[in-house]
Design a protein around this motif. Sequence first.
Motif, PDB file in Angstrom:
ATOM      1  N   PRO A 486      45.825  24.414  55.204  1.00  0.00           N
ATOM      2  CA  PRO A 486      45.678  22.877  55.223  1.00  0.00           C
ATOM      3  C   PRO A 486      44.111  22.356  55.667  1.00  0.00           C
ATOM      4  O   PRO A 486      43.660  21.424  55.204  1.00  0.00           O
ATOM      5  N   PRO A 487      43.555  22.800  56.653  1.00  0.00           N
ATOM      6  CA  PRO A 487      42.202  22.561  57.234  1.00  0.00           C
ATOM      7  C   PRO A 487      41.184  22.703  56.037  1.00  0.00           C
ATOM      8  O   PRO A 487      40.366  21.829  55.743  1.00  0.00           O
ATOM      9  N   SER A 488      41.226  23.698  55.365  1.00  0.00           N
ATOM     10  CA  SER A 488      40.473  24.057  54.249  1.00  0.00           C
ATOM     11  C   SER A 488      40.649  23.062  53.168  1.00  0.00           C
ATOM     12  O   SER A 488      39.582  22.437  52.387  1.00  0.00           O
ATOM     13  N   LEU A 489      42.098  22.624  52.801  1.00  0.00           N
ATOM     14  CA  LEU A 489      42.171  21.588  51.901  1.00  0.00           C
ATOM     15  C   LEU A 489      41.797  20.313  51.978  1.00  0.00           C
ATOM     16  O   LEU A 489      40.852  19.457  51.139  1.00  0.00           O
ATOM     17  N   VAL A 490      41.685  19.847  53.242  1.00  0.00           N
ATOM     18  CA  VAL A 490      41.254  18.670  53.836  1.00  0.00           C
ATOM     19  C   VAL A 490      39.899  18.350  53.404  1.00  0.00           C
ATOM     20  O   VAL A 490      39.292  17.491  52.950  1.00  0.00           O
ATOM     21  N   LEU A 491      39.316  19.431  54.072  1.00  0.00           N
ATOM     22  CA  LEU A 491      37.707  19.472  53.689  1.00  0.00           C
ATOM     23  C   LEU A 491      37.372  19.462  52.434  1.00  0.00           C
ATOM     24  O   LEU A 491      36.345  18.815  51.856  1.00  0.00           O
ATOM     25  N   TRP A 492      37.977  20.256  51.564  1.00  0.00           N
ATOM     26  CA  TRP A 492      37.553  20.306  50.080  1.00  0.00           C
ATOM     27  C   TRP A 492      37.777  19.011  49.393  1.00  0.00           C
ATOM     28  O   TRP A 492      36.959  18.390  48.646  1.00  0.00           O
ATOM     29  N   VAL A 493      38.677  18.184  49.887  1.00  0.00           N
ATOM     30  CA  VAL A 493      38.974  16.919  49.429  1.00  0.00           C
ATOM     31  C   VAL A 493      38.016  15.994  49.534  1.00  0.00           C
ATOM     32  O   VAL A 493      37.559  15.225  48.966  1.00  0.00           O
ATOM     33  N   PHE A 494      37.727  16.007  50.997  1.00  0.00           N
ATOM     34  CA  PHE A 494      36.501  15.214  51.596  1.00  0.00           C
ATOM     35  C   PHE A 494      35.261  15.682  50.983  1.00  0.00           C
ATOM     36  O   PHE A 494      34.435  14.604  50.594  1.00  0.00           O
ATOM     37  N   ALA A 495      34.895  16.882  50.780  1.00  0.00           N
ATOM     38  CA  ALA A 495      33.659  17.311  50.386  1.00  0.00           C
ATOM     39  C   ALA A 495      33.458  16.762  48.700  1.00  0.00           C
ATOM     40  O   ALA A 495      32.564  16.129  48.608  1.00  0.00           O
ATOM     41  N   LEU A 496      34.445  16.904  47.964  1.00  0.00           N
ATOM     42  CA  LEU A 496      34.521  16.282  46.614  1.00  0.00           C
ATOM     43  C   LEU A 496      34.372  14.837  46.460  1.00  0.00           C
ATOM     44  O   LEU A 496      33.591  14.266  45.848  1.00  0.00           O
ATOM     45  N   ALA A 497      35.133  14.362  47.317  1.00  0.00           N
ATOM     46  CA  ALA A 497      34.702  12.616  47.541  1.00  0.00           C
ATOM     47  C   ALA A 497      33.278  12.367  47.934  1.00  0.00           C
ATOM     48  O   ALA A 497      32.820  11.573  47.286  1.00  0.00           O
ATOM     49  N   ALA A 498      32.619  13.012  48.753  1.00  0.00           N
ATOM     50  CA  ALA A 498      31.359  12.554  49.198  1.00  0.00           C
ATOM     51  C   ALA A 498      30.412  13.187  48.391  1.00  0.00           C
ATOM     52  O   ALA A 498      29.382  12.668  48.145  1.00  0.00           O
ATOM     53  N   LEU A 499      30.768  14.119  47.319  1.00  0.00           N
ATOM     54  CA  LEU A 499      29.723  14.536  46.064  1.00  0.00           C
ATOM     55  C   LEU A 499      29.701  13.332  45.439  1.00  0.00           C
ATOM     56  O   LEU A 499      28.538  13.145  44.844  1.00  0.00           O
TER      57      LEU A 499
END
Length: 699
Positions: A486-499
């Motif tokens: 879960p922590p990695s998935l949350v960061l992935w979602v945020f990182a992709l949105a920030a892109l």
Amino acid sequence: MLLRAALLLLVLLLPTLSARAGQLDRAALEKYFPPPLVVGEKDDRLPVWPILKQQAGAYEVFAYAFESVDLAPIPGFGGTPPDLLIALAPDGTFRDVKVIAHHEPVFLEGLGSEPLFAFVEQYAGLSARQAIRVGRPNARAAGAAPQTTVDGISMATASTRVINQSILASALAVARAKLGFGAANVGLKVEARADLYEPLTLADLVARGWVGRLTVTNAHAASAFKGTGVEDRAEGRPDAVLTDLIVAYLNVPTIGRNLLGEVRYDALMRELGPGNHAVMVISAGPEDAPENPIGDRFVLGAVPERLAVGQGGLIVNARDMAVERRDAGRAEGLPPGPWTILRIDQAAGFDPSAAWVLAETIVRERGQILSEKIARAFPVETKLPADLFTRVRPEDGPNWTDPWRARGPELGLIGLMLAVLVPVLSRQRGLVADGRRFALFRLGFLALTLGFVGWYAQAQLSIVTLVGLVRAATVSHDLAFLLYDPPSLVLWVFALAALVAWGRGTFCGWLCPFGALQEFVALLARPLRIRQLAVPARLDRALRPVKYVVLVGILGAAAAGSPLADTVSEVEPFKTAITLSFVRSWPFVAYAAGLLVLNLFVYKGFCRYLCPLGAGLALLGRARILDWIPRRAECGSPCQLCKVRCRYGAIAPSGRIDYAECFQCMECVTIIHDPEQCVPQVVARKRAHRAAPRPVTVG
């Protein structure tokens, strides 16, 4: 161009790659199950091999052997399912679990496969009827239930959850087909309601059907053994009693307290423990009854040979509790004959609110020289009212929900970090405009990124996830493995949105633990009197495409199914420095340490020139919709201050920002909002000062 080539390679390979299947044939299985065990014929409908063992001149099923990848191909973090050899006993317990193959990155050239081998060995003796969970390392020693918990592995939490799910899902598929039970009762908790009690006599309980009675006469036995040649072995009248048993489920207070008395009932429930069950069997027949199974030969604490509890066509493991026979405190009116209390453990999956039977087996022999034993079972069914029990169903949803609940505190802190970061970066005239305060905030945030996100929560994003996505697209077609971390998935979602909003820099400059580690190491350059080198422009331009070449090479190898993808992914030092905290073989440690030393001379050289994850994010970041870094007309000509200060080389001589190379350190934003640093503002202020009339002193 490189991205197009990589995508073209994936498209070409998609039709040629298929999901993996089990790889063991009979010869390979015989190595795992040597004599006296025998590998039977593979099932026609299910990829399962019966493992046979000779017993009393006949072959009985010792276990059902199968590979998890055939029945539950759940992708791991390498993008492909682990392949596990599982041996499941006819009673639903695991005989053994072995690892045949896996691509879990944390175990490949990381922790090594030995911890994984030891992890799966814990399943031997556990029951597939139970919802087995992965605990923390040494969870059993800390008091976790050994029947339902296996010790996890530090730094491999997500991978072990995938392994656990693969074992349980494949075992339940076999259990449904071969053993007569399935997922419906796994984890089901049924308990007698302690608040319901009604004083009743034994006769009342029998009349209601809450206490069963099994009476077998000579006539009943003769009918059961008819045609075997031993139907007339009993002596006496046809109505003479061979065996007479009273059967009672004691957990229900109206049954247990009335039969045992309040004091003895309470003591029994304390001894029994929560979740377990007690069944009382009393011989009510004459003392000389020839078929009494609870006579002088009955061994206390043993599994009765001639008594069996069954439910749903499956035998439930029941063992004598060896309750102290003296002063047992049985209530008046019970027959004085021998008795036993059978204990059924919670792991057996027994549901007392559903119909169940107790059967007594009567055995007779035929022949004198080569005698043959003939057995017949005589059952009595008990069906208690459902309102005597509370039933707690297993939690709905797949098992990937477990890590989300277990890691709730970590997810909460990560969510708070992201909630703080967004307004700080988006409101540039707030904290960012104050150089001193912003520098302190940035160092504090990076410390959390390194210590909490990286080393504690193990949420370092990696190229390994992209490798897993490629393998999932070409092999398993299943992305569920992402849900187990879960922590990695949350960061992935945020990182992709920030892109989309800001580009690559939000992750690389703020949320990458190894990037944060490099920034802290770079702080040592000044006290060590190390002068950081400025890479010449031509060399800088030549080195920047290298990370894209590495990215295409890794993803191309993954799409082709080559193990080189795992090897080349080691260009990232993340596993060594963050996931394994430098506890690894010396070549990997030396490589990671060398990159940190290089960082003292060439600021973030790995991130700028080698990082394949950074390359992937930079390519995706071209979808950015905002040019959010403020610029002035004078930026680039004549002012070059931001370009000179930018240690990433992300600002061109013209003043243009190269967002694909920007790490969002925000130093240029701080400069442009600071009238003491921004050269155009300084010059404008000086000109205004010179143009203002000066006061004249009159003498």
